[in-house]
Design an enzyme around this catalytic site. Structure first.
Site, PDB file in Angstrom:
ATOM      1  CD1 TRP A  84      41.604  18.905   7.358  1.00  0.00           C
ATOM      2  CD2 TRP A  84      40.575  18.107   9.104  1.00  0.00           C
ATOM      3  NE1 TRP A  84      42.487  17.320   7.192  1.00  0.00           N
ATOM      4  CE2 TRP A  84      41.833  17.100   8.359  1.00  0.00           C
ATOM      5  CE3 TRP A  84      40.259  17.325  10.250  1.00  0.00           C
ATOM      6  CZ2 TRP A  84      42.490  15.722   9.560  1.00  0.00           C
ATOM      7  CZ3 TRP A  84      41.182  16.950  11.057  1.00  0.00           C
ATOM      8  CH2 TRP A  84      41.736  15.644  10.392  1.00  0.00           C
ATOM      9  CG  ASP A 101      41.765  24.329  11.284  1.00  0.00           C
ATOM     10  OD1 ASP A 101      42.836  24.191  11.096  1.00  0.00           O
ATOM     11  OD2 ASP A 101      40.887  23.221  10.839  1.00  0.00           O
ATOM     12  CE  LYS A 111      48.339  19.745   9.775  1.00  0.00           C
ATOM     13  NZ  LYS A 111      48.469  18.444   9.877  1.00  0.00           N
TER      14      LYS A 111
HETATM   15  N1  PMP Z   1      42.061  20.996  10.366  1.00  0.00           N
HETATM   16  C1  PMP Z   1      43.227  20.619   9.631  1.00  0.00           C
HETATM   17  C2  PMP Z   1      43.144  21.896   8.696  1.00  0.00           C
HETATM   18  C3  PMP Z   1      43.975  19.955  10.006  1.00  0.00           C
HETATM   19  O1  PMP Z   1      44.732  19.580   8.777  1.00  0.00           O
HETATM   20  C4  PMP Z   1      44.066  18.546  10.933  1.00  0.00           C
HETATM   21  C5  PMP Z   1      44.815  17.722  11.190  1.00  0.00           C
HETATM   22  N2  PMP Z   1      45.509  17.565  10.038  1.00  0.00           N
HETATM   23  C6  PMP Z   1      43.465  19.223  11.334  1.00  0.00           C
HETATM   24  C7  PMP Z   1      41.932  20.185  12.015  1.00  0.00           C
HETATM   25  C8  PMP Z   1      43.514  18.603  13.178  1.00  0.00           C
HETATM   26  O2  PMP Z   1      43.905  18.330  14.122  1.00  0.00           O
HETATM   27  P1  PMP Z   1      44.625  18.126  15.321  1.00  0.00           P
HETATM   28  O3  PMP Z   1      44.825  16.732  14.390  1.00  0.00           O
HETATM   29  O4  PMP Z   1      45.719  19.209  15.562  1.00  0.00           O
HETATM   30  O5  PMP Z   1      43.450  17.597  16.450  1.00  0.00           O
END
Ligand code: PMP
Length: 359
Positions: free
Chosen positions: A102, A171, A195
């Site tokens: 991520w 994030d 989540k």
């Molecule tokens: N950052 C993290 C730490 C994530 O776990 C996720 C999704 N699993 C995202 C960003 C991306 O999120 P989204 O699908 O809401 O764009």
């Protein structure tokens, strides 16, 4: 009614009582004669929902008036672009830490916007981990430092946040509202809702208002934080239903007591890590001990064949969503706020049985 134990990484388990309230209120919301799904986002009924969601978040996270609480769309992925577009001043540099999948995605988007320096890179290490505060090579005068507080795929989590002399941006998609932290140490945090906060379609952003004032004037309207600050996240039609569920989830957290919930999160994770560590090396945790995630518990079995059998048998036994992310394999148990302790205890019993039969 039969509900399984849902270990999915997101969208993920929601509190049962939240779902039941939403069900009971679905057709006729608060005697309006219509569903909240049908209500105008400029009407009184929705307005109260919007305000409750924001004020619950403010209360639960202890957010001062220096910060705006924004309810946006585009997922956490959109924030990978919005953060540098708004916070990275022309000619300056932003520091990023690479702790895994991520963080890399955030970096990939930021480099399209401006100068990025990688202050620490352990994104490809196995066992997985997040950087130590001591290894950060920071750029003097950088606009901000970006971290990923919990790497959802690898299961590595910052246990203490670095103390730095520039705004910290995080994030927090997979661990927001799962533990205490001091918002005043951060310039901006963001989190996809799916989540710990509610359903997908909603992204929470909390930003210190003074940081966004210098954003370039030619940014598209929807991509400017000031647009959403000035309109209280009502510039366009917000994701009303997701925000309604956020209001219910935050109401549930207030009722549970965040201290109780946070302690429960640590206890749940500890049960699983103890089972892994007591297996004589048969189950192997994939993250370095000091940064094992309390939200996403990742581990491996001796062979991929055994991992497939584990997932198949677990699914039959009512434990859903344990297959690790397709990019890394293995097993991942995502145990966010709403995941019940009993489900963890039952999974531990299943793991012990599975090892006895197959080990
Ligand atoms: N950052 C993290 C730490 C994530 O776990 C996720 C999704 N699993 C995202 C960003 C991306 O999120 P989204 O699908 O809401 O764009």
């Amino acid at each position: 009614m039969s509900r399984i134990y849902n270990f999915n990484a997101g969208p993920a388990t929601l509190p049962l009582e939240v779902l039941e309230t939403a069900q009971a209120e679905l057709v006729d919301y608060a005697n309006t004669g219509m569903s909240i799904l049908e209500a105008s986002h400029r009407g009184k009924a929705y307005d109260a929902v919007h305000e409750e969601a924001i004020s619950n978040i403010r209360e639960l996270l202890g957010i001062s008036e220096d910060y705006a609480v924004l309810l946006l769309q585009g997922g956490a992925s959109m924030q990978f672009s919005m953060v540098p577009m708004n916070l990275l001043s022309p000619g300056k540099t932003a520091d990023y830490t690479n702790s895994g999948s991520w963080a890399s995605k955030a970096i990939e988007e930021a480099v399209k916007v401006g100068n990025i320096h990688i202050a620490a890179n352990c994104g490809n290490e196995i066992p997985t981990r997040v950087p130590n505060a001591e290894e950060l090579a920071l750029t003097p005068g950088a606009s901000y430092l970006h971290i990923t507080s919990n790497e959802t795929i690898s299961g590595a989590q910052w246990k203490a946040f670095p103390e730095v002399d520039r705004p910290l941006v995080a994030d927090m998609s997979s661990d927001i509202l799962s533990r205490d932290f001091d918002m005043s140490k951060f310039g901006l945090i963001y989190a996809g809702a799916q989540k710990n906060l509610g359903p997908s379609g909603l992204t929470l952003v909390i930003v210190r208002k003074d940081l966004v004032e210098a954003a370039p004037k030619n940014l598209p309207t929807m991509l400017r934080y000031t647009t959403h600050i000035e309109t209280n996240s009502l510039y366009n039609t917000p994701p009303c239903f997701s925000i309604y569920i956020l209001a219910l989830v935050t109401r549930w957290i207030k009722k549970m007591g965040k201290a109780t919930l946070y302690k429960q999160n640590v206890d749940k994770a500890a049960q699983l890590y103890t089972a892994i560590d007591n297996s004589g090396g048969w189950y192997k945790g994939t993250a370095v001990h000091t940064c094992r995630s309390d939200m996403n518990v990742t581990f491996r079995l001796p062979t991929e064949k055994l991992e497939s059998a584990f997932v198949a048998e677990a699914t039959k036994a009512g434990f859903n969503g344990l297959k690790g992310h397709r990019s890394v394999g293995g097993i991942r148990a995502s145990i966010y706020n709403a995941f019940p302790t009993q489900g963890v205890t039952d999974l531990v019993a299943f793991m012990n049985d599975f090892q006895r039969t197959n080990g």
